[in-house]
Design an enzyme around this catalytic site. Structure first.
Site, short mmCIF file in Angstrom:
data_model
loop_
_atom_site.label_atom_id
_atom_site.label_comp_id
_atom_site.label_asym_id
_atom_site.label_seq_id
_atom_site.Cartn_x
_atom_site.Cartn_y
_atom_site.Cartn_z
N GLU A 90 -6.03 -8.44 -20.06
CA GLU A 90 -7.29 -7.73 -20.23
C GLU A 90 -7.15 -6.32 -20.83
O GLU A 90 -8.04 -5.86 -21.52
CB GLU A 90 -8.00 -7.63 -18.88
CG GLU A 90 -8.45 -8.95 -18.29
CD GLU A 90 -9.55 -9.62 -19.12
OE1 GLU A 90 -10.48 -8.90 -19.54
OE2 GLU A 90 -9.46 -10.83 -19.34
N SER A 499 -30.47 -36.29 39.46
CA SER A 499 -29.86 -35.84 40.71
C SER A 499 -28.99 -34.60 40.53
O SER A 499 -28.62 -33.96 41.52
CB SER A 499 -29.03 -36.96 41.32
OG SER A 499 -29.86 -38.04 41.70
#
Length: 831
Positions: A90, A499
């Site tokens: 770059e 229960s």
């Protein structure tokens, strides 16, 4: 000669005029644009879009949420050769120019003229930073001039290392990867400092055109770009010729690597995501929050696996529902099989396969899977596969493969370990990939693979485990598979507790003066009918009645009629008020005697929290999931305050609770909600559920500190087990999303308890016994087992029982001589 001098002067003045005009135009542009340029120091304050990451308490990644994958890194965390690869690709003169590289622009122009394309680019890294952080990508002269001006300012105010770090954390590198660290993970599944030279060059080639040079989408073009960068690195003396040749010889190794969760905890992750969204809005997905949860990864994996195994076990107990689909395209090639199976997703550790052949001896089937390749299914893995006819009926046992399968069937299998390998780890085999090709590359399988016939369960369930003294969620699973169904039953499913609810009725009774020795009659109850409603005739499971029964025995044997009589004595309204005191959600509970049997509805989380109150000795704790929240800089934004169990002066303690600068309370005051003596006695009674009652299946854990309660609703539509020691409270629930019978042989002890045991075996492994300390005001007395009265001296069948000191039974005349009380002395509880 004079004419030549005159012409020269003309051109000189023309050049001066042109240069002056250009400078005036440039100055004009500068004066016009300069006031609108952003301040460079804003770069240092820029908050990069970073995903939300969720971690377990032991720092393992659970999930990641956000559009952009990004993991910011500092410049010193990046290998020097990786930096050089980007510079070569770059901006080779990065350390020489002042933001704009005139030589680089000239080289780019030459490349364009000679090759028709630009390899190295004309923009410097500084110019890309200016564009990426501050500007649009509009191709206008004004935007380019702004870019140049900003580049000069950036170079003036920031050092080169800072500029390069900003660049490498911002750039887009394809496949939702923003920044170098994210790209390293996405393409190679490893951190930046573990990349090889060829891989470094490949990543450096992506900023120019992330789609065109993507090694997944365009491997050939990507390789050409990579090789050019390696050559450029050699030209710049970044690497030697040998290093370049070695890297050039390397094949492309990039493949798609989604962020791999280290913990199967999708329901937990979704709960955390929703809470973060509520706290921070949409910025939760982009501001880089790091959330640490209360769940431990080992406990969470144990919870997920236990629930899945338990649901699969239930499902197989009720037979084989047949193939998920069929095809007549058998035999065929792999591409055809792959196309057929695309309509059948993998579900957790179950894989769809096509049955391609059945052996001549009818003892084995051959199958093909897009995840596992070719495999075989031995008949011994099919012996469970009796034909499903109804919840309560199955066909005969199969005797050969063809009794179960046919060629062309599409069924689900589980991968089996072979004698030469350990149990398979399916964590890397994921459907969360961009394409199936990438999925296939992620986990190559060597065929043939041993498989076991299975099926995706229709049944569902949930498991919630809480730290009893704080409410911290230790583990949670809201169903068989989050990908299959995102409905979180742990916190959303309102179901009848059956229960499992009885302990709270008994706790109220213990607080009101009842004792474990109080006698109630286990006998039929008939509530008269009205013109509009039929009569109510509750029964015990099994339909039998035991007559006079002590409350301790009634609880561990889960006697319905005793619970109803106990509630009747205490009063429904008074009991609801007591449940409100315990901070149980009562809005969905029935205001009649059916309350004793767990009518109404509660979520598994509600039940786990309620049992945590019992487990910790009677203190108010509220479940929570998030332990800490940190911002992208690692600053602590939130930390869950510790719970302080409080018996008295709680209001004063809450008033004096200091608030740190961060804004969250230093402590959470957990007030006492129930009498500790009553809770201690209830612990003892619930331990008997496991020792000698409906929860004996938990005895396999060989621990004396466990207590709990089974629960099964009418027609076996819901099965529960909630259990605890003094440290952990865990609830397991099993049922269909659309309530339907589980089958007449399915109860809390057969459907839910095995899941609880499977989880608690792992959660309690290596932990010492945790029992509630006996509070003052508790005494142990020998009683007559039939009457519940104090035993006579020397009575041989006497048993020990614990009481509050103000509730110790008195010794009655003749006690122990007749083995029970005369009818005239029977308490009213029996009638």
């Amino acid at each position: 000669m004079s004419r030549l001098i005159t012409a020269s002067r003309f051109f000189i003045w023309l050049a001066i005029l042109g240069t002056s005009s250009a400078m005036l135009v440039a100055a004009g542009f500068y004066l016009h644009l300069r006031p609108g340029l952003p301040a460079v120091h804003q770069l240092l304050d820029t908050r990069l879009q970073t995903p939300l990451r969720i971690y377990s308490a032991d720092d393992r990644l659970i999930a990641e949420f956000g559009e952009k994958r990004r993991t910011p890194v500092t410049i010193d965390q990046i290998p020097n050769k990786q930096l050089q690869a980007f510079l070569a690709a770059e901006d080779a003169r990065f350390y020489e120019h002042f933001g704009v590289d005139i030589i680089g622009l000239g080289r780019a122009a030459v490349e364009l003229a000679s090759t028709g394309q630009i390899q190295s680019g004309g923009s410097t890294i500084t110019m890309q930073v200016a564009r990426n952080y501050f500007l649009t990508r509009d191709k206008t002269f004004a935007r380019k001039f702004n870019e140049i001006l900003l580049s000069f300012q950036i170079e003036k105010e920031l050092d080169k290392a800072t500029i390069l770090e900003l660049y490498l954390n911002k750039i887009y590198l394809g496949n939702r990867a923003y920044g170098l660290a994210a790209a390293s993970q996405v393409y190679y599944g490893k951190p930046v400092d573990e990349l090889e030279l060829a891989q470094m060059a490949m990543l450096a080639g992506l900023p120019k055109a992330p789609s065109a040079y993507n090694p997944l989408a365009n491997p050939e073009r990507a390789k050409v770009r990579r090789d050019w960068i390696l050559g450029r690195m050699e030209e710049l003396d970044y690497i030697t010729a040998d290093e370049r040749n070695e890297a050039l010889s390397q094949p492309l190794t990039a493949r798609y690597n989604a962020s791999q969760s280290e913990v199967n905890a999708d329901y937990v992750a979704e709960m955390a995501r929703a809470e973060m969204l509520a706290r921070y809005g949409d910025t939760a997905y982009s501001d880089g929050y790091r959330v640490t949860l209360t769940v431990n990864s080992n406990d969470q994996v144990a919870a997920t696996d236990a629930l899945q195994r338990g649901l699969e076990a239930y499902d197989q107990r009720h037979g084989f529902r047949g193939p998920a689909g069929t095809t007549d395209q058998v035999p065929a090639d792999e591409e055809t099989y792959r196309s057929i199976l695309e309509a059948y997703p993998r579900v957790e550790k179950l894989y769809p396969v096509v049955i391609t052949d059945i052996s001549n001896d009818d003892n084995q089937a051959t199958a093909w899977s897009r995840h596992l390749g070719e495999g075989f299914i031995p008949f011994e893995t099919m012996t469970w596969a009796r034909e499903f006819r109804s919840t309560n009926a199955m066909g005969p046992e199969p005797s050969k493969v063809s009794d179960v399968l046919s060629t062309g069937d599409i069924v689900y299998v589980r991968r089996q370990p072979t004698p030469q390998e350990p149990a398979p780890d399916d964590s890397s085999l994921s459907d969360d990939h961009a394409s199936m090709d990438e999925d296939e590359q992620a986990a190559p399988i060597i065929a043939p693979v041993a498989m076991a016939l299975s099926q995706v369960p229709d049944i569902q369930g949930a498991l919630v485990s809480l730290e009893a003294k704080t409410g911290a969620i230790q583990a949670l699973s809201g169903g068989y598979s989050f990908e299959q169904n995102k409905y979180n039953r742990a916190i959303q499913a309102q179901r009848q507790p059956g229960s499992t609810f009885k302990p709270f009725i008994y706790l109220h009774g213990l607080e009101q003066g009842m004792t474990p020795a109080t006698i109630y009659n286990d006998a039929p109850i008939v509530q008269e009918s009205s013109e509009m409603e039929p009569g109510w005739r509750p029964q015990n499971a099994g339909g039998e009645f035991n007559g006079p029964t002590r409350l301790r025995e009634a609880l561990y044997r889960s006697r319905n009629l005793v619970s109803i009589r106990l509630l009747q004595d205490m009063g429904v309204d008074e009991t609801i008020a007591f449940l409100d005191q315990l901070k149980l959600p009562t809005e969905n509970l029935h205001r009649d005697l059916s309350l004793a049997l767990g009518s109404g509805s509660m979520t598994p989380m509600d039940m786990a929290r309620a049992f945590a109150v019992i487990a910790n000795g009677g203190y108010d704790v509220q479940p929570y999931l998030i332990q800490t929240i940190e911002n992208s800089d690692g600053d602590l934004l939130y930390e869950a305050p510790p719970a302080i169990l409080c018996d008295s002066n709680c209001a004063q303690l809450r008033e004096n609770n200091p608030t740190p600068v961060a804004g969250f309370p230093a402590i959470r005051v957990a007030e006492r909600l129930a009498d500790e003596r009553a809770v201690y006695i209830l612990h003892s009674m619930l331990k008997d559920v496991i020792k000698r009652g409906t929860g004996t299946g938990a005895r396999v854990l060989e621990r004396d500190d466990l207590a709990g309660k089974t629960g099964t609703t009418n027609e076996q539509k819901d099965a529960w087990f909630s259990g605890f020691n003094h440290d952990i409270a865990t609830t397991a629930w099993v049922g269909f999303d659309q309530p339907a019978t589980l089958g007449y042989r399915e109860f809390g002890g057969t459907a839910a308890l095995p899941i609880w045991v499977d989880y608690m075996r792992e959660a309690l492994d290596g932990t010492p016994p945790a029992d509630m300390t006996r509070p003052s005001g508790i005494v142990e007395v020998r009683i007559d087992p039939d009457s519940g009265d104090r035993a006579a001296p020397g009575q041989e069948d006497a048993i020990s029982e614990i009481f509050r000191t103000d509730n110790v039974p008195e010794q009655t005349a003749g006690n122990g001589l007749s083995g029970g009380s005369e009818d005239a002395n029977l308490p009213r509880n029996l009638f």
